[in-house]
Design a protein around this motif. Structure first.
Motif, mmCIF file in Angstrom:
data_model
loop_
_atom_site.group_PDB
_atom_site.id
_atom_site.type_symbol
_atom_site.label_atom_id
_atom_site.label_comp_id
_atom_site.label_asym_id
_atom_site.label_seq_id
_atom_site.Cartn_x
_atom_site.Cartn_y
_atom_site.Cartn_z
ATOM 1 N N TYR A 114 5.566 6.985 -11.146
ATOM 2 C CA TYR A 114 6.897 6.194 -10.997
ATOM 3 C C TYR A 114 7.629 6.885 -9.953
ATOM 4 O O TYR A 114 8.267 6.210 -8.968
ATOM 5 N N ARG A 115 8.004 8.250 -10.302
ATOM 6 C CA ARG A 115 9.097 8.801 -9.232
ATOM 7 C C ARG A 115 8.088 9.127 -7.892
ATOM 8 O O ARG A 115 9.233 8.891 -6.811
ATOM 9 N N GLY A 116 6.914 8.930 -7.757
ATOM 10 C CA GLY A 116 6.401 8.997 -6.655
ATOM 11 C C GLY A 116 6.401 7.843 -5.852
ATOM 12 O O GLY A 116 6.631 7.617 -4.481
ATOM 13 N N MET A 117 6.143 6.810 -6.496
ATOM 14 C CA MET A 117 6.570 5.541 -6.018
ATOM 15 C C MET A 117 7.871 5.249 -5.381
ATOM 16 O O MET A 117 7.980 4.714 -4.283
ATOM 17 N N LEU A 118 9.046 5.615 -6.231
ATOM 18 C CA LEU A 118 10.361 5.609 -5.828
ATOM 19 C C LEU A 118 10.419 6.379 -4.370
ATOM 20 O O LEU A 118 11.178 5.641 -3.699
ATOM 21 N N ARG A 119 9.921 7.448 -4.264
ATOM 22 C CA ARG A 119 10.011 8.519 -3.268
ATOM 23 C C ARG A 119 9.563 7.724 -1.978
ATOM 24 O O ARG A 119 9.779 7.897 -0.900
ATOM 25 N N PHE A 120 8.263 7.191 -2.068
ATOM 26 C CA PHE A 120 7.869 6.719 -0.978
ATOM 27 C C PHE A 120 8.315 5.302 -0.661
ATOM 28 O O PHE A 120 8.636 4.693 0.357
ATOM 29 N N ILE A 163 0.815 -1.336 -0.062
ATOM 30 C CA ILE A 163 -0.042 -0.214 -0.063
ATOM 31 C C ILE A 163 0.757 1.047 -0.021
ATOM 32 O O ILE A 163 0.569 2.149 -0.644
ATOM 33 N N LEU A 164 2.099 1.183 0.890
ATOM 34 C CA LEU A 164 2.983 2.330 0.514
ATOM 35 C C LEU A 164 3.391 2.603 -0.652
ATOM 36 O O LEU A 164 3.311 3.803 -1.092
ATOM 37 N N ALA A 165 3.944 1.473 -1.316
ATOM 38 C CA ALA A 165 4.362 1.788 -2.806
ATOM 39 C C ALA A 165 3.226 2.260 -3.426
ATOM 40 O O ALA A 165 3.541 3.239 -4.616
ATOM 41 N N ALA A 166 1.976 1.764 -3.507
ATOM 42 C CA ALA A 166 0.865 2.310 -4.132
ATOM 43 C C ALA A 166 0.528 3.582 -3.983
ATOM 44 O O ALA A 166 0.170 4.197 -4.785
ATOM 45 N N ALA A 167 0.583 4.134 -2.907
ATOM 46 C CA ALA A 167 0.230 5.391 -2.421
ATOM 47 C C ALA A 167 1.126 6.278 -3.134
ATOM 48 O O ALA A 167 0.799 7.524 -3.672
ATOM 49 N N GLY A 168 2.495 6.020 -3.275
ATOM 50 C CA GLY A 168 3.563 6.824 -4.017
ATOM 51 C C GLY A 168 3.096 6.796 -5.446
ATOM 52 O O GLY A 168 3.156 7.916 -6.158
ATOM 53 N N TRP A 169 2.726 5.652 -5.959
ATOM 54 C CA TRP A 169 2.205 5.557 -7.631
ATOM 55 C C TRP A 169 1.023 6.789 -7.686
ATOM 56 O O TRP A 169 1.102 7.474 -8.655
ATOM 57 N N ALA A 170 0.101 6.574 -6.845
ATOM 58 C CA ALA A 170 -0.934 7.407 -7.024
ATOM 59 C C ALA A 170 -0.684 8.851 -6.627
ATOM 60 O O ALA A 170 -1.279 9.988 -7.139
ATOM 61 N N ASP A 171 0.343 9.194 -5.848
ATOM 62 C CA ASP A 171 0.549 10.594 -5.739
ATOM 63 C C ASP A 171 1.595 11.113 -6.695
ATOM 64 O O ASP A 171 1.250 12.527 -7.041
ATOM 65 N N GLY A 172 2.463 10.224 -7.305
ATOM 66 C CA GLY A 172 3.425 11.007 -8.324
ATOM 67 C C GLY A 172 3.890 10.218 -9.354
ATOM 68 O O GLY A 172 4.986 10.102 -9.865
ATOM 69 N N ALA A 226 6.001 -6.418 -4.398
ATOM 70 C CA ALA A 226 4.647 -6.485 -4.890
ATOM 71 C C ALA A 226 3.893 -5.336 -5.359
ATOM 72 O O ALA A 226 3.274 -5.255 -6.486
ATOM 73 N N GLY A 227 3.655 -4.628 -4.502
ATOM 74 C CA GLY A 227 2.966 -3.261 -4.699
ATOM 75 C C GLY A 227 3.588 -2.407 -5.658
ATOM 76 O O GLY A 227 2.919 -1.958 -6.455
ATOM 77 N N ALA A 228 4.942 -2.301 -5.584
ATOM 78 C CA ALA A 228 5.585 -1.480 -6.469
ATOM 79 C C ALA A 228 5.410 -1.764 -8.022
ATOM 80 O O ALA A 228 5.264 -1.114 -9.156
ATOM 81 N N LEU A 229 5.410 -2.977 -8.080
ATOM 82 C CA LEU A 229 5.095 -3.855 -9.428
ATOM 83 C C LEU A 229 4.058 -3.932 -10.225
ATOM 84 O O LEU A 229 3.529 -3.845 -11.390
ATOM 85 N N THR A 230 3.062 -4.179 -9.226
ATOM 86 C CA THR A 230 1.643 -4.379 -9.711
ATOM 87 C C THR A 230 0.616 -3.475 -9.673
ATOM 88 O O THR A 230 -0.510 -3.787 -10.249
ATOM 89 N N TYR A 231 0.699 -2.552 -8.821
ATOM 90 C CA TYR A 231 -0.148 -1.332 -8.503
ATOM 91 C C TYR A 231 -0.917 -0.963 -10.011
ATOM 92 O O TYR A 231 -2.092 -0.792 -10.098
ATOM 93 N N PRO A 232 0.083 -0.253 -10.917
ATOM 94 C CA PRO A 232 -0.636 0.036 -11.993
ATOM 95 C C PRO A 232 -1.561 -0.996 -12.735
ATOM 96 O O PRO A 232 -2.609 -0.484 -13.379
#
Length: 209
Positions: free
Chosen positions: A153-159, A142-151, A192-198
């Motif tokens: 790919y770069r948002g995901m990395l930041r989170f 969920i943390l990685a996904a929140a990064g995706w939603a916020d910004g 798992a979250g970073a790779l599959t959320y999109p």
């Protein structure tokens, strides 16, 4: 791209709220009726030494992969995971949109990350007989996904990168780690979250990332 710029705890969607409340409900039930502990642990606690089949369980060997998220080892563990569900869960949920389709996608994503975290924990610690519990396997995704939603790919990395680095540090410290947490479970859920959320949002969501 959908950018979730919402204040913390502002208009938390019902499903993340319900998920957090379910953690609280199980914790309260266990506190009021300690005799339920063995039952709850039989159903939900991951024991890596039992292997991927997880032994003879009341609901079957699959149940710990799902139900470990509802068990917590203490009040602070519960509070931390409940707060994370409300904050990061809200941002993760919004691109799914309202309705049954979006809610289904959110829950499938959360439990997919939970299963991935549990599986990695079993894989890296096959001799560990200490029960592994808590929602942080799914919440790491969920943390990685929140990064995706916020910004994106770069948002995901930041989170994701700080949390991933912290858990890698714990892994390197091994038995000298001052914090007895499931670093492998966290990393499994995070990856798992970073790779599959999109993908989950593309299938179940109402908004594009």
């Amino acid at each position: 791209m959908y950018r979730a710029r919402q204040p913390v705890f502002n208009n938390v969607p019902r499903l993340p709220l319900a998920l957090a409340l379910s953690f609280v409900a199980v914790f309260v039930a266990q506190s009021l009726f300690p005799q339920l502990t063995l039952l709850f642990y039989n159903v939900g606690a991951i024991v890596p030494a039992l292997g991927f089949g997880q032994g003879d369980r009341i609901l079957g060997g699959w149940s710990p992969y799902i139900f470990h998220v509802f068990l917590h080892g203490g009040l602070m563990h519960l509070v931390f995971n409940s707060m994370a569900t409300l904050t990061f869960g809200a941002g993760t949920f919004r691109p799914f949109g309202s309705g049954i389709r979006g809610g289904t996608g959110f829950l499938l994503f959360f439990f997919f990350c939970s299963i991935a975290g549990a599986a990695l924990q079993i894989a890296v610690a096959p001799d560990l007989r200490v029960p592994v519990i808590g929602a942080s396997t799914g919440l790491s995704g969920i943390l990685a996904a929140a990064g995706w939603a916020d910004g994106g790919y770069r948002g995901m990395l930041r989170f994701a990168l700080p949390w991933g680095a912290f858990n890698l540090l714990l892994a390197l410290m091994g038995e000298f780690s001052p914090i007895p947490i499931s670093w492998a479970g966290h990393l499994g859920g995070l990856i798992a979250g970073a790779l599959t959320y999109p993908f989950f949002v593309a299938v179940f969501g109402s908004r594009r990332l």
